[in-house]
Design a protein around this motif. Structure first.
Motif: not given
Lengths: 273, 282
Positions: A72-76, A197-200, A205-210, A253-255
């Motif tokens: 996930s770190m590589v992909v994100t 934008g990058w953080l979003f 990307s880190f959470s993308e599943f389907t 992160l959001l806070a």
């Protein structure tokens, strides 16, 4: 203030109460799963009868989660970086330059917002199966760039709306070539929006599943895919513990982003009037 | 120099766009190919994938997905509007930040964490059943998992954050002078909201309907994990056909039908918008 004082009493009570109920609904599963993670027994249950930290220990020692995290770190890392660069370049071009096919290009790039992720995932899987392309990180990263780019475009575009073009014109009239203007004036002024934008893009990307489920293999499976496979095999609260960690990190992160960037501005939801 | 810069700025985006276009083209192309059992290669051109779609398992999945999408869209709009309104209009900065963080965090958790959290609420040992049993109100657990209602509740939760964001953008762009004008002309707060604020946020409402519908149609983990196969949707069928049966052509044709259905729904929504505009709305 006039609005407040003229509201009838039932409405003045009902409004905040409604908001509280809605917030409670949004928070409910998040709170419940966090508490359930401390259950000592090997079942997902609420409320727990006895408490333990052992499922948290298992989260960090289970090999599939370790490898999933690494993937996930590589992909994100790659997909959020590429989406940021591509999205920023395109936003600048769209705002400042005329070129053929602009509308078509934007329509295609925004289509992943309405095209189901399983359709895009299946399409990529078919492409890979029909060509001799390896089902490696490249295809997963491309897939994630497609999915997060619309969000980066939105964030960068909003901050470009708030950019004073005269600053760039001043640099240009003082003799700076366009590329120099871009890197010394435009990009630094856009920096907060770019970071937002990058953080979003990174969190999405880190959470993308389907779509990931379709394009990853055993070697490239991302953390959400590893989590999905875990839940099909085991019924213990390990995933509750992982969810609790996930929730804590995301909320932090959001806070953080809200404190330093003013998320309201990045998201374009400040009351302007 | 100028055209050189343009090529540098635009071409990376063109590559991504081509990736999307080629993926979709691959799905279309496969939807018209014959399935060769036991192989990833496909046979000749055929319409069999589409003509076989009258079977009840496919029709059920389509009807159910459509129903879930419409229900989710309606419920998430109703729940998200007050949150978005409060988010924009609340003066207290700390409270504003709190509402913002709480209402958008689920968006960033991803489908798996959100869905699993709902299992902890809905399961037979979960929050609802556990609490009711502790209170002595029930003896046997309510069946909430593997039901339409369970899937719907989780889908609404998933959709609320994105709708809140879109509505908040629309509400924040409303010029408050209109509201003040309405009030100085004697409209009460409720009337001002219904006749001024709500119509002016229509663009955001329509954009949210589009997005909520498309997201729900696309959802996979939620119907799969909470529905457990007993709440069939297009996405779960595509996955099942693609991975268990390796029938890529049939999975592709289901995806194409799904895409057509989404497009038709969004087109109908667009027409409705035009009608409203023509009738003097916004």
């Amino acid at each position: 203030m006039k609005i407040r004082s003229s509201l009838p009493l039932p409405l003045r009570v009902a409004g905040p109460l409604l908001i509280a109920i809605l917030l409670a609904f949004v928070l409910l599963p998040v709170v419940v799963v966090t508490i359930a993670a401390f259950n000592e027994k090997a079942i997902l249950a609420f409320p727990p009868e006895s408490y333990s930290l052992k499922w948290f220990a298992r989260v960090f020692s289970y090999p599939d989660f370790q490898e999933g995290f690494r993937s996930s770190m590589v992909v994100t890392g790659w997909s959020s970086f590429l989406a940021l660069v591509i999205g920023t370049c395109l936003s600048i071009a769209v705002k400042r330059l005329e070129f053929r096919g602009k509308q078509l290009l934007l329509a295609i790039l925004h289509s992943p917002l309405v095209v189901p992720h399983f359709t895009l995932g299946l399409g990529l899987l078919i492409l890979v199966s029909q060509t001799s392309v390896q089902r490696g990180y490249g295809i997963v990263i491309l897939c994630h760039v497609m999915l997060v780019l619309p969000f980066v475009l939105r964030s960068v575009y909003v901050s470009m709306e708030n950019l004073d073009e005269r600053l760039e014109q001043a640099a240009g009239s003082l003799g700076a070539p366009p590329v120099k203007v871009l890197f010394t004036i435009t990009v630094p002024l856009l920096a907060p929006g770019l970071f937002g934008g990058w953080l979003f893009a990174a969190i999405m990307s880190f959470s993308e599943f389907t779509a990931s489920l379709f394009v990853t293999t055993q070697d490239t499976q991302t953390l959400p895919v590893a989590m999905y496979n875990y839940v099909r095999e085991f019924a213990d609260p390990t995933l509750a513990a992982l969810s609790a960690v996930y929730i804590a990190v995301t909320a932090a992160l959001l806070a953080f982003a809200n404190y330093f960037l003013g998320l309201g501005k990045v998201l374009n939801i400040e009351d302007n009037h | 120099m100028r055209s050189d810069l343009r090529a540098w700025l635009v071409s990376p985006a063109v590559i991504v766009a081509m990736g999307i276009a080629v993926s979709l083209a691959a799905v279309f192309q496969f939807s018209f190919r014959a399935f060769v059992p036991g192989s990833l290669d496909v046979g000749g051109l055929t319409f069999a994938n589409f003509s076989g779609m009258g079977k009840s398992i496919y029709l059920d999945a389509f009807a159910n997905t459509l129903l879930l999408s419409v229900e989710t869209t309606v419920f998430s709009l109703v729940a998200a509007y007050p949150l978005a309104y409060a988010l924009v209009r609340v003066k207290n900065r700390a409270l504003k930040s709190f509402i913002l963080i709480v209402s958008i965090t689920p968006l960033f958790l991803g489908e798996i964490v959100r869905t699993y959290s709902w299992i902890a609420v809905l399961g037979s040992n979960g929050f609802i059943n556990g609490t009711l049993r502790k209170l002595g109100l029930i003896e046997w657990p309510f069946e909430l998992m593997f039901t339409h209602l369970g899937v719907l509740v989780a889908l609404v939760h998933v959709t609320i954050p994105v709708v809140v964001l879109m509505l908040a953008t629309a509400i924040s762009h409303i010029n408050r002078d209109y509201e003040k004008a309405a009030q100085s002309l004697g409209a009460g707060p409720v009337k001002t909201f219904v006749t001024v604020t709500l119509p002016l946020s229509m663009p955001g409402i329509l954009a949210s309907i589009t997005t909520a519908f498309a997201w729900t149609f696309s959802a996979f983990a939620t119907p799969q994990m909470i529905g457990g196969g007993r709440v069939p949707t297009v996405s779960t069928l595509v996955y099942q056909l693609g991975f268990s049966s390796m029938n890529f052509p049939l999975a592709a044709s289901l995806s194409v039908m799904g895409l057509l259905m989404t497009t038709a729904a969004l087109f109908a929504l667009g027409l409705l918008t035009k009608r409203l505009k023509a009738a003097g709305g916004h």
